[in-house]
Design a protein around this motif. Structure first.
Motif, PDB file in Angstrom:
ATOM      1  N   GLY A   1       6.500   1.032  -3.303  1.00  0.00           N
ATOM      2  CA  GLY A   1       4.982   0.702  -3.709  1.00  0.00           C
ATOM      3  C   GLY A   1       4.802   0.468  -5.040  1.00  0.00           C
ATOM      4  O   GLY A   1       4.126  -0.175  -5.564  1.00  0.00           O
ATOM      5  N   ALA A   2       5.518   1.528  -5.559  1.00  0.00           N
ATOM      6  CA  ALA A   2       5.178   1.559  -7.235  1.00  0.00           C
ATOM      7  C   ALA A   2       5.995   0.103  -7.919  1.00  0.00           C
ATOM      8  O   ALA A   2       5.218  -0.249  -8.849  1.00  0.00           O
ATOM      9  CB  ALA A   2       5.916   3.008  -8.126  1.00  0.00           C
TER      10      ALA A   2
ATOM     11  N   LYS B   1       0.913  -1.057  -0.025  1.00  0.00           N
ATOM     12  CA  LYS B   1       0.284   0.143   0.014  1.00  0.00           C
ATOM     13  C   LYS B   1       0.796   1.210   0.042  1.00  0.00           C
ATOM     14  O   LYS B   1       0.297   2.351   0.261  1.00  0.00           O
ATOM     15  CB  LYS B   1      -0.945  -0.064   1.254  1.00  0.00           C
ATOM     16  CG  LYS B   1      -1.576  -1.323   1.365  1.00  0.00           C
ATOM     17  CD  LYS B   1      -3.182  -1.065   0.811  1.00  0.00           C
ATOM     18  CE  LYS B   1      -3.888  -2.139   1.289  1.00  0.00           C
ATOM     19  NZ  LYS B   1      -4.273  -3.216   0.116  1.00  0.00           N
ATOM     20  N   ARG B   2       2.246   0.995  -0.246  1.00  0.00           N
ATOM     21  CA  ARG B   2       3.056   2.120  -0.145  1.00  0.00           C
ATOM     22  C   ARG B   2       2.903   3.388  -1.282  1.00  0.00           C
ATOM     23  O   ARG B   2       2.383   2.467  -2.339  1.00  0.00           O
ATOM     24  CB  ARG B   2       4.580   1.664  -0.187  1.00  0.00           C
ATOM     25  CG  ARG B   2       4.739   0.981   1.213  1.00  0.00           C
ATOM     26  CD  ARG B   2       6.123   0.469   1.129  1.00  0.00           C
ATOM     27  NE  ARG B   2       7.218   1.569   1.072  1.00  0.00           N
ATOM     28  CZ  ARG B   2       8.369   1.379   1.901  1.00  0.00           C
ATOM     29  NH1 ARG B   2       8.497   0.639   2.765  1.00  0.00           N
ATOM     30  NH2 ARG B   2       9.200   2.335   1.830  1.00  0.00           N
ATOM     31  N   VAL B   3       3.158   4.330  -1.147  1.00  0.00           N
ATOM     32  CA  VAL B   3       3.070   5.400  -2.323  1.00  0.00           C
ATOM     33  C   VAL B   3       4.469   5.579  -2.614  1.00  0.00           C
ATOM     34  O   VAL B   3       4.436   6.752  -3.638  1.00  0.00           O
ATOM     35  CB  VAL B   3       2.284   6.521  -1.578  1.00  0.00           C
ATOM     36  CG1 VAL B   3       0.805   6.028  -1.532  1.00  0.00           C
ATOM     37  CG2 VAL B   3       3.010   7.206  -0.485  1.00  0.00           C
ATOM     38  N   ASP B   4       5.329   5.057  -2.235  1.00  0.00           N
ATOM     39  CA  ASP B   4       6.795   5.917  -2.658  1.00  0.00           C
ATOM     40  C   ASP B   4       7.336   4.680  -3.801  1.00  0.00           C
ATOM     41  O   ASP B   4       6.454   4.019  -4.634  1.00  0.00           O
ATOM     42  CB  ASP B   4       7.978   5.786  -1.545  1.00  0.00           C
ATOM     43  CG  ASP B   4       8.024   4.295  -0.744  1.00  0.00           C
ATOM     44  OD1 ASP B   4       7.352   3.445  -1.272  1.00  0.00           O
ATOM     45  OD2 ASP B   4       8.782   3.984   0.059  1.00  0.00           O
ATOM     46  N   GLU B   5       8.488   4.726  -4.135  1.00  0.00           N
ATOM     47  CA  GLU B   5       9.123   4.029  -5.256  1.00  0.00           C
ATOM     48  C   GLU B   5       8.922   2.347  -5.033  1.00  0.00           C
ATOM     49  O   GLU B   5       8.968   1.685  -5.822  1.00  0.00           O
ATOM     50  CB  GLU B   5      10.463   4.282  -5.669  1.00  0.00           C
ATOM     51  CG  GLU B   5      10.819   5.727  -5.891  1.00  0.00           C
ATOM     52  CD  GLU B   5      10.832   6.689  -5.026  1.00  0.00           C
ATOM     53  OE1 GLU B   5      10.784   6.212  -3.779  1.00  0.00           O
ATOM     54  OE2 GLU B   5      10.896   7.860  -5.383  1.00  0.00           O
TER      55      GLU B   5
ATOM     56  N   ARG C   1       3.588  -2.552  -7.200  1.00  0.00           N
ATOM     57  CA  ARG C   1       2.270  -2.577  -7.968  1.00  0.00           C
ATOM     58  C   ARG C   1       2.643  -3.173  -9.454  1.00  0.00           C
ATOM     59  O   ARG C   1       1.767  -4.020  -9.859  1.00  0.00           O
ATOM     60  CB  ARG C   1       1.619  -1.376  -8.199  1.00  0.00           C
ATOM     61  CG  ARG C   1       1.151  -1.028  -6.745  1.00  0.00           C
ATOM     62  CD  ARG C   1       0.379   0.236  -6.655  1.00  0.00           C
ATOM     63  NE  ARG C   1       0.908   1.443  -7.187  1.00  0.00           N
ATOM     64  CZ  ARG C   1       1.720   1.884  -5.928  1.00  0.00           C
ATOM     65  NH1 ARG C   1       1.561   1.621  -4.635  1.00  0.00           N
ATOM     66  NH2 ARG C   1       2.089   2.854  -6.224  1.00  0.00           N
TER      67      ARG C   1
END
Length: 166
Positions: free
Chosen positions: A63-64, A57-61, A67
């Motif tokens: 997490g990217a 659920k991370r929004v940093d690199e 995904r």
């Protein structure tokens, strides 16, 4: 002043160690665990197990990356499933083509055999006519010529029966 520093040095060292341990724990939680999880997922993908997902659920690199890895896993699973289905279809098609080839070979073998016998007999009779060989003063010759013409379209079995009747 040196005595004050000497007295506070163990406290400063303890504080530095505690802060270092806290930083190490934060590093482990924030960076090392997600990377290990991604590594586990990528190893599973290498073994063609696409059921494992990182689900970060991370929004940093990281997490990217997570995904993207999950997306790639899903797409590979779909493509491999499609390829397996196409492989089965192609194997069935190859089997069907091989059966048709076998049937073609059997047909041409039978047709060739059926054509060789009457053609050979026709050739012999025509050579006999050319060489002037006749049977019983021309009566049988006329029958032989008629037989030669009529058997051109018949099977060798029918031709043989007609020849025996003569």
């Amino acid at each position: 002043m040196t005595t004050a520093i000497q007295k506070s040095l163990p406290v400063i060292i303890a504080a530095i160690v505690i802060v270092s341990l806290l930083c190490a724990y934060i590093y482990t939680v924030l960076f090392a665990k997600p990377i290990k999880k991604l590594s586990m997922v990528s190893r599973a993908m290498a073994e063609l197990d696409f059921s494992k997902k990182s689900a970060s659920k991370r929004v940093d690199e990281i997490g990217a990356l997570s995904r993207d890895l999950d997306s790639m896993s899903s797409q590979l699973d779909e493509k491999i499933t499609e390829l397996k289905k196409r492989t089965v279809e192609l194997e069935e098609e190859i089997k069907r083509v091989n059966e048709l080839e076998s049937q073609k070979d059997v047909f041409f073998s039978a047709a060739s055999h059926e054509l060789k016998t009457p053609v050979t007999v026709l050739e012999g009779q025509i050579r006999g006519m050319i060489d002037g060989i006749t049977f019983k003063k021309g009566v049988l010759s006329q029958k032989a010529v008629k037989l030669t013409v009529t058997t051109a379209g018949k099977s060798s079995r029918d031709f043989t029966v007609n020849l025996v009747v003569l």
